[in-house]
Design an enzyme around this catalytic site. Sequence first.
Site, mmCIF file in Angstrom:
data_model
loop_
_atom_site.group_PDB
_atom_site.id
_atom_site.type_symbol
_atom_site.label_atom_id
_atom_site.label_comp_id
_atom_site.label_asym_id
_atom_site.label_seq_id
_atom_site.Cartn_x
_atom_site.Cartn_y
_atom_site.Cartn_z
ATOM 1 N N PRO A 58 -4.622 -13.731 91.170
ATOM 2 C CA PRO A 58 -5.837 -13.960 90.373
ATOM 3 C C PRO A 58 -5.910 -15.382 89.845
ATOM 4 O O PRO A 58 -5.749 -15.626 88.655
ATOM 5 C CB PRO A 58 -5.684 -12.955 89.230
ATOM 6 C CG PRO A 58 -4.195 -12.824 89.048
ATOM 7 C CD PRO A 58 -3.586 -13.016 90.407
ATOM 8 N N CYS A 59 -6.211 -16.315 90.713
ATOM 9 C CA CYS A 59 -6.232 -17.715 90.312
ATOM 10 C C CYS A 59 -7.386 -17.992 89.347
ATOM 11 O O CYS A 59 -7.399 -19.017 88.681
ATOM 12 C CB CYS A 59 -6.313 -18.619 91.539
ATOM 13 S SG CYS A 59 -7.652 -18.236 92.660
ATOM 14 N N HIS A 60 -8.328 -17.038 89.271
ATOM 15 C CA HIS A 60 -9.418 -17.243 88.308
ATOM 16 C C HIS A 60 -8.917 -17.108 86.873
ATOM 17 O O HIS A 60 -9.628 -17.435 85.935
ATOM 18 C CB HIS A 60 -10.554 -16.256 88.574
ATOM 19 C CG HIS A 60 -10.169 -14.827 88.407
ATOM 20 N ND1 HIS A 60 -9.473 -14.132 89.377
ATOM 21 C CD2 HIS A 60 -10.355 -13.962 87.382
ATOM 22 C CE1 HIS A 60 -9.263 -12.890 88.950
ATOM 23 N NE2 HIS A 60 -9.782 -12.764 87.740
#
Length: 109
Positions: A58-60
């Site tokens: 989940p790079c967000h």
Amino acid sequence: MGMTPRITEFQARVYRAVARIPRGRVSTYGMVAAHLGCRSCRAVGQALRRNPFAPRVPCHRVIAADLSLGGFQGQRRGRALRRKQRLLAREGVTFKNGRLGNPRQVYRF
DNA sequence: TCACTATATCAGC
DNA sequence: GCTGATATAGTGA
């Protein structure tokens, strides 16, 4: 069928760390770097920029040190950033005047 | 080796 | 609050 992209050790470490950030929480490029014992937050940004494991990684959930959004999908502004903001909003993380509304949502490794 | 980079921090205004 | 300068290190070509 799981993709097995050719990635570096460093990238693997970044993705592993980011995968630990829980839903509804965020971290920063600098905090991820510090967690890895790396003094370059930009290197973390570069790794996330080419994240082949989204949304599993989940790079967000990684934002900038000033609690602004940072980048998404290679962009530092524009449509991609609004997508990032919407993903986070869906998890209960909201922004006010371009800044994280609730700083207590910052996750500590 | 070089030139990038989804950064961080600081000085100066 | 903004702009520009600088430190920093990982990576592809």
